[in-house]
Design an enzyme around this catalytic site. Sequence first.
Site, PDB file in Angstrom:
ATOM      1  N   ASP A   8       0.807  -1.235   0.000  1.00  0.00           N
ATOM      2  CA  ASP A   8       0.000   0.000   0.000  1.00  0.00           C
ATOM      3  C   ASP A   8       0.836   1.279   0.000  1.00  0.00           C
ATOM      4  O   ASP A   8       0.674   2.141   0.856  1.00  0.00           O
ATOM      5  CB  ASP A   8      -0.970  -0.021   1.187  1.00  0.00           C
ATOM      6  N   ASN A  84      -6.269  -3.803  -5.612  1.00  0.00           N
ATOM      7  CA  ASN A  84      -7.454  -3.335  -6.334  1.00  0.00           C
ATOM      8  C   ASN A  84      -7.196  -2.055  -7.121  1.00  0.00           C
ATOM      9  O   ASN A  84      -7.823  -1.820  -8.158  1.00  0.00           O
ATOM     10  CB  ASN A  84      -8.622  -3.129  -5.367  1.00  0.00           C
ATOM     11  N   HIS A  85      -6.256  -1.218  -6.666  1.00  0.00           N
ATOM     12  CA  HIS A  85      -6.004   0.050  -7.357  1.00  0.00           C
ATOM     13  C   HIS A  85      -5.278  -0.130  -8.682  1.00  0.00           C
ATOM     14  O   HIS A  85      -5.325   0.760  -9.534  1.00  0.00           O
ATOM     15  CB  HIS A  85      -5.200   0.995  -6.461  1.00  0.00           C
ATOM     16  N   HIS A 158      -4.152  -9.465  -1.248  1.00  0.00           N
ATOM     17  CA  HIS A 158      -4.571  -8.066  -1.088  1.00  0.00           C
ATOM     18  C   HIS A 158      -6.088  -8.089  -0.994  1.00  0.00           C
ATOM     19  O   HIS A 158      -6.795  -7.999  -2.004  1.00  0.00           O
ATOM     20  CB  HIS A 158      -4.105  -7.221  -2.279  1.00  0.00           C
ATOM     21  N   HIS A 186      -4.073  -4.067   1.820  1.00  0.00           N
ATOM     22  CA  HIS A 186      -5.395  -3.475   1.560  1.00  0.00           C
ATOM     23  C   HIS A 186      -5.852  -2.621   2.733  1.00  0.00           C
ATOM     24  O   HIS A 186      -6.366  -1.536   2.544  1.00  0.00           O
ATOM     25  CB  HIS A 186      -6.453  -4.537   1.238  1.00  0.00           C
ATOM     26  N   HIS A 188      -4.986  -0.164   5.688  1.00  0.00           N
ATOM     27  CA  HIS A 188      -3.863   0.767   5.812  1.00  0.00           C
ATOM     28  C   HIS A 188      -3.277   0.865   7.211  1.00  0.00           C
ATOM     29  O   HIS A 188      -2.222   1.464   7.394  1.00  0.00           O
ATOM     30  CB  HIS A 188      -4.281   2.152   5.327  1.00  0.00           C
TER      31      HIS A 188
END
Length: 366
Positions: A8, A84-85, A158, A186, A188
């Site tokens: 992340d 996912n990003h 993730h 995932h 933070h």
Amino acid sequence: MMFVHIADNHLGYRQYNLDDREKDIYDSFKLCIKKILEIKPDVVLHSGDLFNDLRPPVKALRIAMQAFKKLHENNIKVYIVAGNHEMPRRLGEESPLALLKDYVKILDGKDVINVNGEEIFICGTYYHKKSKREEMLDKLKNFESEAKNYKKKILMLHQGINPYIPLDYELEHFDLPKFSYYALGHIHKRILERFNDGILAYSGSTEIIYRNEYEDYKKEGKGFYLVDFSGNDLDISDIEKIDIECREFVEVNIKDKKSFNEAVNKIERCKNKPVVFGKIKREFKPWFDTLKDKILINKAIIVDDEFIDMPDNVDIESLNIKELLVDYANRQGIDGDLVLSLYKALLNNENWKELLDEYYNTKFRG
């Protein structure tokens, strides 16, 4: 074996659309890489969301490529799973992680590495949406079967996992098979606990991505985990938090001269210009404006007398829109999970009509 667990970084993210905050993200990542090069672990496990977007800025790509090239040149093996990003949203699209393939192993399956004559099983996969839960469970079963003959085994994911993220999750904690170490991304905030006879770990983000992460940063820090897996079994005492410094956030509640002076002292103690949030009584706004050269950005709200002592029940930046949607839908007698899935589909330019058709066929046609 010594390994680093990191996740992340969200390279390319511009909090408040500020160049300084984008630079903070890069600087935190580069500092992590510098520390990793000093430590010289055998392996780096990256649990996703290296980038903040499927199409990151050129600078983010350049910084990532330079960093992983250095690790590669220093014989530090890197495994990464897509978050996912950075997941492609349509057929034919590629993840920006593909540009790093000469320096890292993008994991969607298994690998076995030999360190000092000892075999370690490493497996993992990319982010799966909640609608792909069954596919994910099948993968986890396969990983469990393939890992059964190895004493030391690591799972990289993730994903949001209940109860570590209470609403917007894709997996339940009981879905996870037994592994020695769960290298997760995932969420933070840092999470580290014994689980299933192993260690479950979210290494957290390497910078403050959302304002509500600041309190956890003050308690738990930001950075990555360094794991000593030289013994037969892993214990929490074998895991060291490697911390880095992030830009400071200062909360203010200015309603009189005393509280104004307290705010000034907080701001002046900061090593760099802080992000300021909280509340400022309207009559003290001109006072506070004199501090503008000492702060990066002022996100505090200006309030009248009657609101200054009201609790901050709603933090707009960290407001959980998904939770509100589900709560409202359930109160209206509508399936909250469906509403949440539609919200995500629209957000990610996915096929919402296909989702509705699938829901209708499952619900009403069996």
